[in-house]
Design an enzyme around this catalytic site. Sequence first.
Site, PDB file in Angstrom:
ATOM      1  N   HIS A  78      41.955  11.097  43.479  1.00  0.00           N
ATOM      2  CA  HIS A  78      40.879  10.935  42.490  1.00  0.00           C
ATOM      3  C   HIS A  78      41.001  11.910  41.312  1.00  0.00           C
ATOM      4  CE1 HIS A  78      36.938  10.678  40.662  1.00  0.00           C
ATOM      5  NE2 HIS A  78      36.623  11.883  41.078  1.00  0.00           N
ATOM      6  N   HIS A 102      37.749  19.148  38.733  1.00  0.00           N
ATOM      7  CA  HIS A 102      36.321  18.872  38.531  1.00  0.00           C
ATOM      8  C   HIS A 102      35.488  18.775  39.813  1.00  0.00           C
ATOM      9  CE1 HIS A 102      37.242  14.533  39.142  1.00  0.00           C
ATOM     10  NE2 HIS A 102      35.946  14.422  39.427  1.00  0.00           N
ATOM     11  N   ASP A 103      36.119  18.439  40.939  1.00  0.00           N
ATOM     12  CA  ASP A 103      35.355  18.343  42.199  1.00  0.00           C
ATOM     13  C   ASP A 103      35.643  19.498  43.166  1.00  0.00           C
ATOM     14  OD1 ASP A 103      33.710  16.050  41.830  1.00  0.00           O
ATOM     15  OD2 ASP A 103      35.428  14.717  42.192  1.00  0.00           O
ATOM     16  N   GLU A 135      32.357  21.637  43.807  1.00  0.00           N
ATOM     17  CA  GLU A 135      31.347  20.790  44.440  1.00  0.00           C
ATOM     18  C   GLU A 135      31.713  20.460  45.891  1.00  0.00           C
ATOM     19  OE1 GLU A 135      29.542  17.948  41.612  1.00  0.00           O
ATOM     20  OE2 GLU A 135      29.803  16.503  43.243  1.00  0.00           O
ATOM     21  N   ASP A 136      32.969  20.241  46.165  1.00  0.00           N
ATOM     22  CA  ASP A 136      33.371  19.668  47.454  1.00  0.00           C
ATOM     23  C   ASP A 136      34.243  20.553  48.337  1.00  0.00           C
ATOM     24  OD1 ASP A 136      32.026  17.394  46.651  1.00  0.00           O
ATOM     25  OD2 ASP A 136      33.809  16.371  45.923  1.00  0.00           O
ATOM     26  N   ASP A 139      35.755  10.441  34.914  1.00  0.00           N
ATOM     27  CA  ASP A 139      35.325  10.487  36.318  1.00  0.00           C
ATOM     28  C   ASP A 139      34.536   9.226  36.677  1.00  0.00           C
ATOM     29  OD1 ASP A 139      34.734  11.639  38.881  1.00  0.00           O
ATOM     30  OD2 ASP A 139      32.880  12.528  38.103  1.00  0.00           O
TER      31      ASP A 139
HETATM   32  P1  NDP Z   1      27.312   9.044  47.088  1.00  0.00           P
HETATM   33  O1  NDP Z   1      27.002  10.068  46.072  1.00  0.00           O
HETATM   34  O2  NDP Z   1      27.081   9.343  48.523  1.00  0.00           O
HETATM   35  O3  NDP Z   1      28.811   8.548  46.954  1.00  0.00           O
HETATM   36  C1  NDP Z   1      29.354   8.201  45.706  1.00  0.00           C
HETATM   37  C2  NDP Z   1      30.317   9.290  45.283  1.00  0.00           C
HETATM   38  O4  NDP Z   1      31.366   9.392  46.243  1.00  0.00           O
HETATM   39  C3  NDP Z   1      30.991   8.988  43.971  1.00  0.00           C
HETATM   40  O5  NDP Z   1      30.195   9.465  42.917  1.00  0.00           O
HETATM   41  C4  NDP Z   1      32.323   9.704  44.115  1.00  0.00           C
HETATM   42  O6  NDP Z   1      32.079  11.051  43.730  1.00  0.00           O
HETATM   43  C5  NDP Z   1      32.600   9.678  45.606  1.00  0.00           C
HETATM   44  N1  NDP Z   1      33.554   8.677  46.114  1.00  0.00           N
HETATM   45  C6  NDP Z   1      34.418   8.872  47.142  1.00  0.00           C
HETATM   46  N2  NDP Z   1      35.106   7.781  47.422  1.00  0.00           N
HETATM   47  C7  NDP Z   1      34.713   6.825  46.559  1.00  0.00           C
HETATM   48  C8  NDP Z   1      35.089   5.473  46.367  1.00  0.00           C
HETATM   49  N3  NDP Z   1      36.015   4.880  47.122  1.00  0.00           N
HETATM   50  N4  NDP Z   1      34.478   4.758  45.397  1.00  0.00           N
HETATM   51  C9  NDP Z   1      33.536   5.351  44.631  1.00  0.00           C
HETATM   52  N5  NDP Z   1      33.120   6.635  44.762  1.00  0.00           N
HETATM   53  C10 NDP Z   1      33.710   7.385  45.720  1.00  0.00           C
HETATM   54  O7  NDP Z   1      26.611   7.656  46.768  1.00  0.00           O
HETATM   55  P2  NDP Z   1      25.221   7.290  46.144  1.00  0.00           P
HETATM   56  O8  NDP Z   1      25.172   7.777  44.781  1.00  0.00           O
HETATM   57  O9  NDP Z   1      25.027   5.855  46.378  1.00  0.00           O
HETATM   58  O10 NDP Z   1      24.209   8.079  47.109  1.00  0.00           O
HETATM   59  C11 NDP Z   1      23.188   8.901  46.650  1.00  0.00           C
HETATM   60  C12 NDP Z   1      22.200   9.170  47.760  1.00  0.00           C
HETATM   61  O11 NDP Z   1      21.462   7.992  48.101  1.00  0.00           O
HETATM   62  C13 NDP Z   1      22.826   9.590  49.075  1.00  0.00           C
HETATM   63  O12 NDP Z   1      21.990  10.524  49.713  1.00  0.00           O
HETATM   64  C14 NDP Z   1      22.893   8.319  49.872  1.00  0.00           C
HETATM   65  O13 NDP Z   1      22.961   8.590  51.258  1.00  0.00           O
HETATM   66  C15 NDP Z   1      21.599   7.682  49.488  1.00  0.00           C
HETATM   67  N6  NDP Z   1      21.600   6.251  49.724  1.00  0.00           N
HETATM   68  C16 NDP Z   1      21.561   5.376  48.679  1.00  0.00           C
HETATM   69  C17 NDP Z   1      21.519   4.036  48.882  1.00  0.00           C
HETATM   70  C18 NDP Z   1      21.452   3.105  47.717  1.00  0.00           C
HETATM   71  O14 NDP Z   1      21.207   1.914  47.890  1.00  0.00           O
HETATM   72  N7  NDP Z   1      21.673   3.593  46.500  1.00  0.00           N
HETATM   73  C19 NDP Z   1      21.518   3.471  50.217  1.00  0.00           C
HETATM   74  C20 NDP Z   1      21.618   4.457  51.241  1.00  0.00           C
HETATM   75  C21 NDP Z   1      21.633   5.776  50.979  1.00  0.00           C
HETATM   76  P3  NDP Z   1      33.217  12.106  43.256  1.00  0.00           P
HETATM   77  O15 NDP Z   1      33.639  11.780  41.869  1.00  0.00           O
HETATM   78  O16 NDP Z   1      32.481  13.402  43.327  1.00  0.00           O
HETATM   79  O17 NDP Z   1      34.318  11.944  44.226  1.00  0.00           O
HETATM   80 ZN    ZN Z   2      34.886  13.058  40.636  1.00  0.00          ZN
END
Ligand code: NDP
Ligand code: ZN
Length: 180
Positions: free
Chosen positions: A36, A62-63, A66-67, A123
């Site tokens: 990524h 960038h991550d 955070e991670d 990103d």
């Molecule tokens: P998350 O923030 O949990 O996950 C998305 C992030 O994961 C991306 O911004 C990216 O961040 C990273 N990532 C890693 N692998 C992938 C991939 N294959 N494709 C895309 N992104 C990837 O997701 P949400 O924003 O949906 O969740 C926010 C909160 O809401 C959480 O607490 C979640 O549990 C909750 N939630 C939301 C629901 C909804 O319907 N919206 C349903 C259930 C729960 P990076 O660039 O940092 O890698």
């Molecule tokens: Zn990222």
Amino acid sequence: FSTDTLALILKCVNFAAVKHKNQRRLDVDETPYINHPIGVAYILTSEAYVQDPDVLLAALLHDTVEDTDTTFEEIEFHFGETVRKIVQEVTDDKSLPKMERKRLQIVHAATSSFKAKLVKLADKLYNLRDLQQALPKGWSEERRREYFIWSKKVVDNLRGTNQALENALDIVFKQEEIYY
Ligand code: NDP
Ligand code: ZN
């Protein structure tokens, strides 16, 4: 690039790879996480024609804060103050609840620096294209759509930064029928 800059970029790729070594993406294949940040930096050079080393280093890093266990001090020590500041701008405060972090991304996008906006746009483009390829493990269609809607709110506050990236994002939003 000077040879020194190329060496610094490779130092940075290696640094990020070591830091993210135990992390995987959310997709079913469990792609190594480092794909990524490398992909985000590659979007910046190949699609946005960004050549500023500080932006490319910040994209690679960038991550990390955070991670992983990486600190801003470590980033400043190895890659300088400008890179540390960009990474700081694109790093969520993990002590806040998830929903609040998502709200703050929309708010902070509007006032972030030009260099941080470039990293943010690339990103978002990478993550949305990832979501177009496959739904992450455990995600519903509704959650995927919510993610696109939220991302457009962030992107709308990053506009006027890079036309190629904004056009590429608009193509994604159009494909997904996100109009608001
Ligand atoms: P998350 O923030 O949990 O996950 C998305 C992030 O994961 C991306 O911004 C990216 O961040 C990273 N990532 C890693 N692998 C992938 C991939 N294959 N494709 C895309 N992104 C990837 O997701 P949400 O924003 O949906 O969740 C926010 C909160 O809401 C959480 O607490 C979640 O549990 C909750 N939630 C939301 C629901 C909804 O319907 N919206 C349903 C259930 C729960 P990076 O660039 O940092 O890698
Ligand atoms: Zn990222």
